[in-house]
Design an enzyme around this catalytic site. Structure first.
Site, PDB file in Angstrom:
ATOM      1  N   LYS A 222       6.203  -4.090  -4.335  1.00  0.00           N
ATOM      2  CA  LYS A 222       7.615  -3.743  -4.383  1.00  0.00           C
ATOM      3  C   LYS A 222       8.251  -3.835  -3.001  1.00  0.00           C
ATOM      4  O   LYS A 222       9.388  -4.231  -2.842  1.00  0.00           O
ATOM      5  CB  LYS A 222       7.747  -2.319  -4.939  1.00  0.00           C
ATOM      6  CG  LYS A 222       9.167  -1.825  -5.071  1.00  0.00           C
ATOM      7  CD  LYS A 222       9.863  -2.528  -6.206  1.00  0.00           C
ATOM      8  CE  LYS A 222      11.327  -2.205  -6.302  1.00  0.00           C
ATOM      9  NZ  LYS A 222      12.036  -3.289  -7.030  1.00  0.00           N
TER      10      LYS A 222
ATOM     11  N   CYS B  38       0.822  -1.203   0.000  1.00  0.00           N
ATOM     12  CA  CYS B  38       0.000   0.000   0.000  1.00  0.00           C
ATOM     13  C   CYS B  38       0.858   1.255   0.000  1.00  0.00           C
ATOM     14  O   CYS B  38       1.963   1.271   0.533  1.00  0.00           O
ATOM     15  CB  CYS B  38      -0.880   0.058   1.243  1.00  0.00           C
ATOM     16  SG  CYS B  38      -1.773  -1.435   1.584  1.00  0.00           S
TER      17      CYS B  38
ATOM     18  N   LYS C 286      12.435 -14.247 -11.643  1.00  0.00           N
ATOM     19  CA  LYS C 286      12.089 -13.130 -12.545  1.00  0.00           C
ATOM     20  C   LYS C 286      10.985 -13.552 -13.490  1.00  0.00           C
ATOM     21  O   LYS C 286      10.027 -12.830 -13.713  1.00  0.00           O
ATOM     22  CB  LYS C 286      13.282 -12.696 -13.401  1.00  0.00           C
ATOM     23  CG  LYS C 286      14.356 -11.794 -12.870  1.00  0.00           C
ATOM     24  CD  LYS C 286      13.952 -10.475 -12.338  1.00  0.00           C
ATOM     25  CE  LYS C 286      13.347 -10.614 -10.984  1.00  0.00           C
ATOM     26  NZ  LYS C 286      14.005 -10.146  -9.833  1.00  0.00           N
TER      27      LYS C 286
ATOM     28  N   TRP D  80      -3.232  -2.470  -1.324  1.00  0.00           N
ATOM     29  CA  TRP D  80      -2.878  -3.820  -1.773  1.00  0.00           C
ATOM     30  C   TRP D  80      -3.567  -4.747  -0.790  1.00  0.00           C
ATOM     31  O   TRP D  80      -3.224  -4.772   0.385  1.00  0.00           O
ATOM     32  CB  TRP D  80      -1.358  -3.951  -1.722  1.00  0.00           C
ATOM     33  CG  TRP D  80      -0.813  -5.188  -2.338  1.00  0.00           C
ATOM     34  CD1 TRP D  80      -0.620  -5.430  -3.663  1.00  0.00           C
ATOM     35  CD2 TRP D  80      -0.325  -6.348  -1.651  1.00  0.00           C
ATOM     36  NE1 TRP D  80      -0.051  -6.661  -3.842  1.00  0.00           N
ATOM     37  CE2 TRP D  80       0.137  -7.261  -2.630  1.00  0.00           C
ATOM     38  CE3 TRP D  80      -0.238  -6.724  -0.312  1.00  0.00           C
ATOM     39  CZ2 TRP D  80       0.674  -8.497  -2.308  1.00  0.00           C
ATOM     40  CZ3 TRP D  80       0.295  -7.961   0.011  1.00  0.00           C
ATOM     41  CH2 TRP D  80       0.750  -8.834  -0.990  1.00  0.00           C
TER      42      TRP D  80
ATOM     43  N   GLU E 252       7.581 -14.081 -11.659  1.00  0.00           N
ATOM     44  CA  GLU E 252       7.029 -12.815 -11.146  1.00  0.00           C
ATOM     45  C   GLU E 252       6.283 -12.038 -12.227  1.00  0.00           C
ATOM     46  O   GLU E 252       5.216 -11.502 -11.968  1.00  0.00           O
ATOM     47  CB  GLU E 252       8.180 -11.901 -10.668  1.00  0.00           C
ATOM     48  CG  GLU E 252       8.711 -12.193  -9.295  1.00  0.00           C
ATOM     49  CD  GLU E 252       9.828 -11.217  -8.910  1.00  0.00           C
ATOM     50  OE1 GLU E 252       9.748 -10.656  -7.814  1.00  0.00           O
ATOM     51  OE2 GLU E 252      10.782 -11.014  -9.701  1.00  0.00           O
TER      52      GLU E 252
ATOM     53  N   HIS F 101      17.661 -35.653  -9.408  1.00  0.00           N
ATOM     54  CA  HIS F 101      16.954 -36.068  -8.192  1.00  0.00           C
ATOM     55  C   HIS F 101      15.495 -35.628  -8.215  1.00  0.00           C
ATOM     56  O   HIS F 101      14.869 -35.502  -7.168  1.00  0.00           O
ATOM     57  CB  HIS F 101      17.648 -35.500  -6.956  1.00  0.00           C
ATOM     58  CG  HIS F 101      19.052 -36.007  -6.797  1.00  0.00           C
ATOM     59  ND1 HIS F 101      19.339 -37.320  -6.513  1.00  0.00           N
ATOM     60  CD2 HIS F 101      20.240 -35.378  -6.928  1.00  0.00           C
ATOM     61  CE1 HIS F 101      20.653 -37.480  -6.459  1.00  0.00           C
ATOM     62  NE2 HIS F 101      21.227 -36.317  -6.715  1.00  0.00           N
TER      63      HIS F 101
ATOM     64  N   ASN G 247      -1.472   1.825   6.177  1.00  0.00           N
ATOM     65  CA  ASN G 247      -0.637   0.731   5.665  1.00  0.00           C
ATOM     66  C   ASN G 247      -0.295  -0.167   6.846  1.00  0.00           C
ATOM     67  O   ASN G 247      -0.034   0.338   7.937  1.00  0.00           O
ATOM     68  CB  ASN G 247       0.692   1.257   5.101  1.00  0.00           C
ATOM     69  CG  ASN G 247       0.514   1.940   3.768  1.00  0.00           C
ATOM     70  OD1 ASN G 247      -0.588   2.004   3.237  1.00  0.00           O
ATOM     71  ND2 ASN G 247       1.612   2.441   3.235  1.00  0.00           N
ATOM     72  N   GLY G 248      -0.228  -1.460   6.604  1.00  0.00           N
ATOM     73  CA  GLY G 248       0.150  -2.365   7.689  1.00  0.00           C
ATOM     74  C   GLY G 248      -1.001  -3.291   8.035  1.00  0.00           C
ATOM     75  O   GLY G 248      -1.944  -3.451   7.255  1.00  0.00           O
TER      76      GLY G 248
ATOM     77  N   ARG H  18       4.632   0.306  -6.296  1.00  0.00           N
ATOM     78  CA  ARG H  18       4.655  -0.561  -5.117  1.00  0.00           C
ATOM     79  C   ARG H  18       3.665  -1.717  -5.239  1.00  0.00           C
ATOM     80  O   ARG H  18       3.772  -2.683  -4.495  1.00  0.00           O
ATOM     81  CB  ARG H  18       4.313   0.270  -3.869  1.00  0.00           C
ATOM     82  CG  ARG H  18       5.365   1.307  -3.536  1.00  0.00           C
ATOM     83  CD  ARG H  18       4.847   2.285  -2.503  1.00  0.00           C
ATOM     84  NE  ARG H  18       4.698   1.699  -1.193  1.00  0.00           N
ATOM     85  CZ  ARG H  18       5.553   1.853  -0.194  1.00  0.00           C
ATOM     86  NH1 ARG H  18       6.637   2.566  -0.377  1.00  0.00           N
ATOM     87  NH2 ARG H  18       5.327   1.313   0.974  1.00  0.00           N
TER      88      ARG H  18
ATOM     89  N   GLU I  41      17.303 -16.909  -9.358  1.00  0.00           N
ATOM     90  CA  GLU I  41      16.873 -15.546  -9.662  1.00  0.00           C
ATOM     91  C   GLU I  41      16.221 -15.478 -11.050  1.00  0.00           C
ATOM     92  O   GLU I  41      15.212 -14.806 -11.237  1.00  0.00           O
ATOM     93  CB  GLU I  41      18.083 -14.594  -9.550  1.00  0.00           C
ATOM     94  CG  GLU I  41      17.840 -13.150  -9.926  1.00  0.00           C
ATOM     95  CD  GLU I  41      16.767 -12.437  -9.110  1.00  0.00           C
ATOM     96  OE1 GLU I  41      16.294 -12.990  -8.102  1.00  0.00           O
ATOM     97  OE2 GLU I  41      16.373 -11.327  -9.516  1.00  0.00           O
TER      98      GLU I  41
HETATM   99  C1  G6P Z   1       9.263  -8.076  -2.634  1.00  0.00           C
HETATM  100  C2  G6P Z   1       9.699  -7.595  -4.011  1.00  0.00           C
HETATM  101  C3  G6P Z   1      10.963  -8.336  -4.436  1.00  0.00           C
HETATM  102  C4  G6P Z   1      12.039  -8.167  -3.374  1.00  0.00           C
HETATM  103  C5  G6P Z   1      11.557  -8.618  -2.003  1.00  0.00           C
HETATM  104  C6  G6P Z   1      12.546  -8.224  -0.916  1.00  0.00           C
HETATM  105  O1  G6P Z   1       8.822  -9.388  -2.725  1.00  0.00           O
HETATM  106  O2  G6P Z   1       8.679  -7.808  -4.967  1.00  0.00           O
HETATM  107  O3  G6P Z   1      11.421  -7.809  -5.668  1.00  0.00           O
HETATM  108  O4  G6P Z   1      13.160  -8.918  -3.748  1.00  0.00           O
HETATM  109  O5  G6P Z   1      10.320  -7.977  -1.686  1.00  0.00           O
HETATM  110  O6  G6P Z   1      12.586  -6.827  -0.865  1.00  0.00           O
HETATM  111  P1  G6P Z   1      13.775  -5.955  -0.297  1.00  0.00           P
HETATM  112  O7  G6P Z   1      13.299  -4.546  -0.480  1.00  0.00           O
HETATM  113  O8  G6P Z   1      13.933  -6.329   1.145  1.00  0.00           O
HETATM  114  O9  G6P Z   1      14.986  -6.269  -1.094  1.00  0.00           O
END
Ligand code: G6P
Length: 614
Positions: free
Chosen positions: A609, A2, A491, A76, A494, A510, A102-103, A27, A487
């Protein structure tokens, strides 16, 4: 997660709020709304994006124009589905208090019952709405309480995490804000003040900001603000100067922020290393940890804690620190660490990695480690973020604001910082000057090499065309490139919503090998290093089962061409540098597959984000 904006001053509040919400879109959110105060409160809120909120505001018959005070929110969904009624701001029954939050209010269910007993009814399913009724109830029922007092009282009752912004027609010339676990920053203008959950919406108006700390609230008037603790103790707050430009958070001609951020990486890499990599004296200069370096070199072990992409950077950090500094490293998901009974204490070092510096689990892990007497170092991108402030010392990644939800440039910046840290720890312990110099030279040439890789854009678009309709992907890598496989897979899932798994190449037999058939593209990271031959055998195994192979290989490797369906070349380099090269084509591949599938890459569904709740 949020987003919050607030404004009090002389401009039309609705415009400032809408502009701010636009800047917070990155975000992640599913509904948006504003409340402005002009004699009485007017609220426009709905499911959907900020652009359609703007349309709704236009159609509100000028209800919101002229108002110079207001609050805005992108939500969100956590409690209650994404809908108009669950969108913020929330109002009390009389419609004279508006709140955005938020929270998570953890005791919302009990409070709801209690408030219902006092005759309150609810028009949303959110935990947040409970708070506005609670403020109303306390204001009504406790004699001589003012607006500030009512908010303060309410905050002593709620449990959980919050960043809030509240306005009221009963005391119209103020915005009350408070935080616990959810970031808030106040931008200071000339007789106007801006409030936001991060600095992105503020930078076009002011560079002077005040970051609230946990447990603080502020009353913001047109001509000033006062920060106090929730327990009513006045706080002297230092002003922070924002150090990024507006254009850094705009797209700069690219179709998406993510693509811009991928292509920015050569520049970012230079920024990360500037003034820190000193080839001539075989030294890494890390000002943020200079005073603690000796202590860190003596650490019995280092525990790295992070989430998501930052956790993947942490895994590479493990290989780097163990190779260069010979210090044992454990890498943990922050969310797991905090709920185990972790064995950590004085003499241990915890390294937390976070792009945003606000991730709730990472923050909790760092607080726990501090409580137990460990030294905590941070690697953060957002200057002044909570994690940056709460660690004993740390290093910024200097990657600039990262807007795309899928992290790209922040990841490579984190890995470079980890490489520099590993080299700084190694000095006089495990490596000769000549070896350090050689490694630094390798780092120094990195931006040029990444520029070369970015030139293979057309080839990657071609490969993306081939596989955009695949339903599953497998990513394989070994050693330094195993975390890159994770990673790469992250990506892709996501932003394209294709299921993807990353595996250490040797683990394929395995389990994952059972999935391989002609429908399964397998991305194999196979640079020429000590495990190259073994990875080639894995490729053979995939081929035998008719899997399609996309290999990331070292320039000049002709052998692999005969085995793979597609080969993307990256320049040769020492093993430790390879993750910073091999990850680039994987970022591009996910980006192009996602855009060809018509996905909104900057705002992937269900993702945020910055995850400031558990
Ligand atoms: C969220 C974001 C990711 C990020 C993760 C950790 O899930 O979508 O892209 O890697 O948080 O975030 P940070 O800000 O702690 O790196």
């Amino acid at each position: 997660m949020c987003g919050i904006v607030g404004y009090i001053g002389k401009q039309e509040a609705a415009n400032v709020l809408l502009g701010g919400l636009k800047r917070l879109e990155y975000r992640g959110y599913d509904s948006a709304g504003i409340a402005v105060l002009n004699g009485s409160l007017s609220v426009v809120k709905q499911k959907g994006n900020v652009a359609s909120l703007g349309e709704a505001i236009k159609q509100s018959d000028g209800m919101v124009s002229d108002a110079t005070i207001g609050i805005g929110h992108t939500r969100w969904a956590t409690h209650g589905d994404p809908s108009d009624r669950n969108a913020h701001p929330h109002l009390n029954a009389q419609g004279d208090i508006a709140l955005i939050h938020n929270g998570i209010i953890e005791n919302h269910a009990a409070l709801r019952v209690e408030l219902a007993n006092h005759g309150y009814s609810f028009s949303s399913d959110t935990d947040s709405e409970v708070l506005v009724h609670l403020i109303d109830h306390l204001w009504e029922s406790i004699p001589f309480l003012d607006f500030e007092g009512a908010v303060r009282q309410a905050l002593t009752v709620v449990e959980g995490a919050y960043g809030i912004c509240v306005i009221s027609g009963r005391e119209p010339d103020k915005v009350i804000v408070a935080r616990k676990g959810s970031p808030l920053v106040i931008g200071i203008g000339e007789n106007e003040f801006f409030i936001a959950s991060d600095a992105a919406p503020l930078v076009e108006y002011t560079r002077k900001v005040v970051y609230l700390s946990d447990g603080e609230m502020a009353v913001v008037h047109r001509d000033g603000y006062k920060v106090k603790t929730i327990d009513n103790v006045v706080q002297e707050k230092a002003l922070t100067e924002l150090d990024f430009e507006l254009e850094e958070i705009e797209k700069g001609g690219f179709e998406h922020f993510m693509l811009k951020e991928i292509f920015e990486q050569p520049d970012v890499m230079e920024d990360v290393m500037r003034g820190r990599v000193r080839i001539e004296d075989a030294r890494v200069q890390l000002g943020g940890i200079a005073d603690q370096l000796e202590q860190l070199r003596k650490a019995q072990r280092i525990i790295i804690c992070a989430c998501g992409t930052s956790w993947h950077a942490g895994l590479i950090g493990e290989y780097l620190i163990e190779e260069f500094a010979n210090i044992p490293v454990e890498v943990d998901y922050a969310s797991e660490f905090r709920y185990r009974k972790p064995i950590i204490g004085p003499g241990d070092v915890m390294l937390v990695i976070s792009q945003s510096g606000e991730t709730a689990d990472t923050l909790a892990a760092l607080r726990l480690a501090k409580e137990k007497g460990a030294t905590v170092i941070g690697i953060c991108n957002v200057v002044g973020s909570t994690i940056a402030r709460e660690t004993h010392c740390g290093m910024y990644t200097h990657a600039g604001p990262e807007i795309g939800v899928a992290s790209t440039k922040a990841f490579t910046a984190q890995v470079i910082v980890l490489t520099m840290l590993a080299l700084a720890l190694s000095k006089e312990r495990t490596m000769s000057d000549a070896e350090v110099m050689q490694a630094l030279y390798c780092l120094d040439t990195l931006p040029e090499r990444v520029k070369n890789i970015l030139e293979c854009r057309d080839q990657i678009v071609d490969i993306a065309e081939h596989y955009k309709d695949a339903r599953n992907f497998l990513y394989l890598g070994r050693g330094y490139n195993f975390p890159v496989a994770l990673e790469g897979a992250l990506k892709l899932k996501e932003i394209s919503y294709i299921h993807a798994e990353g595996y250490p190449a040797a683990e394929m037999k395995h389990g994952p090998i059972a999935l391989i058939d002609e429908e399964m593209p397998v991305v194999v990271i196979a640079p020429k290093d000590t495990t190259y031959k073994k990875v080639l055998s894995n490729i053979e195994e995939v081929r035998t089962r008719k899997g399609r192979v996309i290999a990331i290989a070292t320039e000049g490797d002709e052998e692999i061409k005969a085995l793979a369906d597609h080969v993307i070349y990256v320049p040769a380099g020492a093993p430790f540098i390879m993750p910073l090269l091999t990850v680039i084509p994987l970022q591009m591949l996910s980006y192009y597959i996602a855009t060809l599938r018509g996905c909104d890459v900057d705002r992937p569904r269900n993702l945020a984000k910055s995850v400031t709740v558990e």
